[in-house]
Enzyme design. Structure first.
Site, PDB file in Angstrom:
ATOM      1  N   GLY A  92       0.801  -1.226   0.000  1.00  0.00           N
ATOM      2  CA  GLY A  92       0.000   0.000   0.000  1.00  0.00           C
ATOM      3  C   GLY A  92       0.828   1.267   0.000  1.00  0.00           C
ATOM      4  O   GLY A  92       0.322   2.348   0.310  1.00  0.00           O
ATOM      5  N   HIS A  99       8.630   6.201   4.924  1.00  0.00           N
ATOM      6  CA  HIS A  99       7.964   6.963   5.993  1.00  0.00           C
ATOM      7  C   HIS A  99       7.252   5.998   6.912  1.00  0.00           C
ATOM      8  O   HIS A  99       6.846   4.907   6.503  1.00  0.00           O
ATOM      9  CB  HIS A  99       6.957   7.976   5.408  1.00  0.00           C
ATOM     10  CG  HIS A  99       6.003   7.374   4.432  1.00  0.00           C
ATOM     11  ND1 HIS A  99       6.361   7.086   3.132  1.00  0.00           N
ATOM     12  CD2 HIS A  99       4.719   6.978   4.564  1.00  0.00           C
ATOM     13  CE1 HIS A  99       5.327   6.543   2.502  1.00  0.00           C
ATOM     14  NE2 HIS A  99       4.312   6.451   3.362  1.00  0.00           N
TER      15      HIS A  99
HETATM   16  P1  AMP Z   1       1.724   5.500   1.972  1.00  0.00           P
HETATM   17  O1  AMP Z   1       0.414   5.138   1.320  1.00  0.00           O
HETATM   18  O2  AMP Z   1       2.174   4.553   3.063  1.00  0.00           O
HETATM   19  O3  AMP Z   1       2.821   5.704   0.925  1.00  0.00           O
HETATM   20  O4  AMP Z   1       1.482   6.873   2.722  1.00  0.00           O
HETATM   21  C1  AMP Z   1       1.521   8.093   2.078  1.00  0.00           C
HETATM   22  C2  AMP Z   1       0.740   9.037   2.931  1.00  0.00           C
HETATM   23  O5  AMP Z   1       1.031  10.359   2.537  1.00  0.00           O
HETATM   24  C3  AMP Z   1      -0.787   8.885   2.828  1.00  0.00           C
HETATM   25  O6  AMP Z   1      -1.325   8.557   4.094  1.00  0.00           O
HETATM   26  C4  AMP Z   1      -1.251  10.250   2.328  1.00  0.00           C
HETATM   27  O7  AMP Z   1      -2.484  10.658   2.891  1.00  0.00           O
HETATM   28  C5  AMP Z   1      -0.106  11.142   2.768  1.00  0.00           C
HETATM   29  N1  AMP Z   1       0.047  12.377   2.003  1.00  0.00           N
HETATM   30  C6  AMP Z   1      -0.014  12.527   0.659  1.00  0.00           C
HETATM   31  N2  AMP Z   1       0.227  13.805   0.319  1.00  0.00           N
HETATM   32  C7  AMP Z   1       0.433  14.486   1.471  1.00  0.00           C
HETATM   33  C8  AMP Z   1       0.729  15.836   1.800  1.00  0.00           C
HETATM   34  N3  AMP Z   1       0.867  16.789   0.850  1.00  0.00           N
HETATM   35  N4  AMP Z   1       0.870  16.182   3.095  1.00  0.00           N
HETATM   36  C9  AMP Z   1       0.727  15.248   4.056  1.00  0.00           C
HETATM   37  N5  AMP Z   1       0.472  13.947   3.829  1.00  0.00           N
HETATM   38  C10 AMP Z   1       0.321  13.565   2.549  1.00  0.00           C
END
Ligand code: AMP
Length: 113
Positions: A92, A99
């Site tokens: 996912g 992160h």
């Molecule tokens: P993942 O799916 O583990 O790669 O997590 C990526 C995360 O980044 C998701 O939970 C998104 O909601 C978050 N995300 C995407 N764009 C931003 C943004 N500009 N600021 C903060 N969080 C973000």
């Protein structure tokens, strides 16, 4: 190579709600929270995903986890929280910059979806 989303946030090219920052990591509020508290903490150095971390990254990864716990304490997640690292398509992962999600403020289900 173009910057990752999180590199742009580190460079203040994209706004974010910063929760914690030091020389090695940044923690921000997730833009699409999946729990009452949803924070992302990531190394400033780009490692695309945990599967691509090297033994040289050992200190950085330890720092990331210790700071995740400190941020959770600072956010008063005293009743518990979950740390999640998504790796690759089936994991996912949508942002290719390692992160760790810090999720809290509600009971987390198991197994995860
Ligand atoms: P993942 O799916 O583990 O790669 O997590 C990526 C995360 O980044 C998701 O939970 C998104 O909601 C978050 N995300 C995407 N764009 C931003 C943004 N500009 N600021 C903060 N969080 C973000």
């Amino acid at each position: 190579m173009s910057k990752t989303l999180f590199e742009k946030i580190v460079a203040r090219e994209i706004p974010a709600q910063i929760v914690y920052e030091d020389g090695m990591v940044l923690a921000i509020r997730d833009i699409n929270p999946q729990a009452p508290t949803h924070v992302l903490i990531f190394p400033k150095k780009v490692i695309p995903r945990i599967a691509e971390a090297k033994s040289d990254d050992k200190q950085l990864l330890g720092h990331l986890l210790l700071k995740a716990a400190e941020v959770a304490e600072k956010l008063r997640l005293d009743d518990g929280y979950r740390l999640v690292i998504n790796n690759g398509a089936n994991g996912g992962e949508t942002v290719p910059h390692l992160h760790c999600h810090i999720l809290g403020g509600r009971h987390m289900n198991w197994p995860p979806g």
